[in-house]
Scaffold this motif. Structure first.
Motif, PDB file in Angstrom:
ATOM      1  N   ALA A  42     -95.812  53.425  27.632  1.00 31.25           N
ATOM      2  CA  ALA A  42     -95.578  52.197  28.397  1.00 31.25           C
ATOM      3  C   ALA A  42     -95.023  51.099  27.493  1.00 31.25           C
ATOM      4  CB  ALA A  42     -96.870  51.745  29.067  1.00 31.25           C
ATOM      5  N   PHE A  43     -95.598  50.919  26.318  1.00 31.79           N
ATOM      6  CA  PHE A  43     -95.100  49.902  25.397  1.00 31.79           C
ATOM      7  C   PHE A  43     -93.680  50.207  24.927  1.00 31.79           C
ATOM      8  CE2 PHE A  43     -99.624  48.629  24.043  1.00 31.79           C
ATOM      9  CZ  PHE A  43     -99.564  47.424  24.721  1.00 31.79           C
ATOM     10  N   ALA A  44     -93.388  51.490  24.701  1.00 32.08           N
ATOM     11  CA  ALA A  44     -92.093  51.877  24.135  1.00 32.08           C
ATOM     12  C   ALA A  44     -90.930  51.635  25.092  1.00 32.08           C
ATOM     13  CB  ALA A  44     -92.122  53.347  23.721  1.00 32.08           C
ATOM     14  N   ALA A  45     -91.202  51.357  26.341  1.00 29.23           N
ATOM     15  CA  ALA A  45     -90.125  51.022  27.273  1.00 29.23           C
ATOM     16  C   ALA A  45     -89.471  49.690  26.920  1.00 29.23           C
ATOM     17  CB  ALA A  45     -90.662  50.975  28.704  1.00 29.23           C
ATOM     18  N   ARG A  46     -90.205  48.807  26.199  1.00 29.37           N
ATOM     19  CA  ARG A  46     -89.673  47.474  25.866  1.00 29.37           C
ATOM     20  C   ARG A  46     -89.816  47.112  24.394  1.00 29.37           C
ATOM     21  NH1 ARG A  46     -92.359  47.000  30.710  1.00 29.37           N
ATOM     22  NH2 ARG A  46     -91.090  46.256  32.468  1.00 29.37           N
ATOM     23  N   HIS A  47     -90.504  47.939  23.615  1.00 30.56           N
ATOM     24  CA  HIS A  47     -90.807  47.599  22.233  1.00 30.56           C
ATOM     25  C   HIS A  47     -90.545  48.780  21.304  1.00 30.56           C
ATOM     26  CE1 HIS A  47     -92.999  43.823  23.142  1.00 30.56           C
ATOM     27  NE2 HIS A  47     -93.316  44.442  24.264  1.00 30.56           N
ATOM     28  N   GLU A 248    -110.137  52.183  28.949  1.00 29.74           N
ATOM     29  CA  GLU A 248    -110.654  52.211  30.314  1.00 29.74           C
ATOM     30  C   GLU A 248    -109.704  51.530  31.292  1.00 29.74           C
ATOM     31  OE1 GLU A 248    -115.217  51.767  28.599  1.00 29.74           O
ATOM     32  OE2 GLU A 248    -114.257  50.094  29.629  1.00 29.74           O
ATOM     33  N   ARG A 249    -108.973  50.504  30.815  1.00 31.91           N
ATOM     34  CA  ARG A 249    -108.090  49.714  31.678  1.00 31.91           C
ATOM     35  C   ARG A 249    -106.694  49.661  31.051  1.00 31.91           C
ATOM     36  NH1 ARG A 249    -112.036  44.560  32.978  1.00 31.91           N
ATOM     37  NH2 ARG A 249    -110.217  43.872  34.173  1.00 31.91           N
ATOM     38  N   ALA A 250    -106.139  50.846  30.804  1.00 34.07           N
ATOM     39  CA  ALA A 250    -104.915  50.955  30.002  1.00 34.07           C
ATOM     40  C   ALA A 250    -103.736  50.204  30.620  1.00 34.07           C
ATOM     41  CB  ALA A 250    -104.557  52.426  29.791  1.00 34.07           C
ATOM     42  N   ALA A 251    -103.493  50.373  31.893  1.00 37.62           N
ATOM     43  CA  ALA A 251    -102.333  49.726  32.526  1.00 37.62           C
ATOM     44  C   ALA A 251    -102.483  48.214  32.495  1.00 37.62           C
ATOM     45  CB  ALA A 251    -102.168  50.223  33.958  1.00 37.62           C
ATOM     46  N   GLU A 252    -103.673  47.717  32.762  1.00 37.33           N
ATOM     47  CA  GLU A 252    -103.921  46.278  32.733  1.00 37.33           C
ATOM     48  C   GLU A 252    -103.770  45.735  31.311  1.00 37.33           C
ATOM     49  OE1 GLU A 252    -107.361  43.129  34.266  1.00 37.33           O
ATOM     50  OE2 GLU A 252    -107.646  45.300  34.482  1.00 37.33           O
ATOM     51  N   PHE A 253    -104.222  46.513  30.335  1.00 36.30           N
ATOM     52  CA  PHE A 253    -104.096  46.111  28.941  1.00 36.30           C
ATOM     53  C   PHE A 253    -102.635  45.988  28.536  1.00 36.30           C
ATOM     54  CE2 PHE A 253    -103.587  47.548  24.492  1.00 36.30           C
ATOM     55  CZ  PHE A 253    -104.265  46.519  23.848  1.00 36.30           C
ATOM     56  N   VAL A 254    -101.827  46.982  28.864  1.00 40.77           N
ATOM     57  CA  VAL A 254    -100.404  46.943  28.526  1.00 40.77           C
ATOM     58  C   VAL A 254     -99.744  45.732  29.173  1.00 40.77           C
ATOM     59  CG1 VAL A 254     -98.194  48.121  28.862  1.00 40.77           C
ATOM     60  CG2 VAL A 254    -100.187  49.420  28.096  1.00 40.77           C
ATOM     61  N   HIS A 255    -100.053  45.485  30.432  1.00 38.94           N
ATOM     62  CA  HIS A 255     -99.453  44.351  31.143  1.00 38.94           C
ATOM     63  C   HIS A 255     -99.820  43.028  30.471  1.00 38.94           C
ATOM     64  CE1 HIS A 255     -97.882  42.033  34.504  1.00 38.94           C
ATOM     65  NE2 HIS A 255     -99.049  41.412  34.612  1.00 38.94           N
TER      66      HIS A 255
END
Length: 266
Positions: A42-47, A248-255
């Motif tokens: 998820a991070f690698a899409a923009r970083h 536990e909250r991976a998507a929320e953390f990335v956002h």
């Protein structure tokens, strides 16, 4: 997968994915960069995402001594400056990794654009710290991995999925016992340790970069908020989560991280 010689007896394993503003992902005590498997894509899409195994952990070298947050921060500076040519990165650290990236920001401020401290391994109160000498003695004993597993029970709660519990338990049992003991001691009871108040206060107040701090405990979140200097800093508390909140909250953390990092000045 790449390796980098960062010291005479230390070779670091790391991965380097994506393109864009650099993110440096730094794992916690007794784990490795696989901890970021929930987040890297998820991070690698923009970083540009650099995820590293700290000395003594994962696929990196296991020195006989020197497995401390300060030495680990020095390794990361060498990796970024001498091997990857990264002038600045947002450094994301979980638990012990938050100590490591904080040391990096204090000792090498030119290298750190901002810090994300994920349920950091600092700011412990005296009542909690009173148990640390006994824990360290156990980590130096013949049942080190059992003691490490008992310590790790503090890191989870009813919100933690079984797969996360199992992954960390298996990783702990693969760790060299002397690294577990040395790193834990260096975090909390050694002369230069910054994990316990008031040593935490004095050292962390020296960070001048923006800090996003994400906690599972409201009292410690309020405590750190008083130490932050840069106006772009932010403290968040996810009550009900465990120490593994970013898993536990991976998507929320990335956002959360992407929105905050996106607002930082170049």
């Amino acid at each position: 997968m790449p390796y980098a010689e960062v010291a005479e007896d230390v070779r670091l394993f790391y991965t380097d994915d994506g393109d864009g503003p650099p993110l440096l992902l730094v794992h916690g005590w007794g784990t490795d960069s696989h901890q970021w498997s929930w987040h890297i894509d998820a991070f690698a899409a923009r970083h540009r995402v650099i995820a590293v195994d700290l000395r003594g952990h994962g696929y990196s070298s296991v020195p006989a001594t020197g497995n401390t947050p300060r030495a680990m921060a020095g390794d990361l500076h060498t990796l970024l400056a001498d091997h990857l040519g990264v002038p600045q990165a947002v450094a994301v650290g979980h638990s012990m990794g938050a100590q490591v990236v904080s040391v990096l920001a204090v000792e090498h401020p030119e290298r750190v654009r901002g810090i994300v401290a994920v349920d950091p391994g600092y700011g412990m109160t005296a009542d909690i710290a009173a148990a640390f000498p006994q824990m360290i003695a156990g980590l130096r004993g013949e049942h080190a991995h059992t003691v490490a597993e008992q310590i790790d029970e503090w890191c989870t709660n009813a919100a933690t999925p079984a797969v996360i519990r199992r992954w960390h338990k298996r990783r702990l049992h693969g760790m060299p016992p002397h690294v577990l003991a040395e790193a834990f001691e260096a975090m909390f009871t050694a002369p230069e340790a910054i994990g316990v108040r008031p040593a935490s206060d004095a050292y962390l107040a020296r960070r001048r970069c923006p800090v996003l701090s994400i906690w599972s405990d409201q009292e410690r979140a309020r405590w750190e908020a008083a130490l932050l200097r840069d106006p772009a800093s932010k403290v968040v508390c996810w009550e009900g989560s465990s120490h593994r909140l970013h898993e536990e909250r991976a998507a929320e953390f990335v956002h959360l991280v992407e929105r905050w990092a996106g607002r930082l000045r170049p």
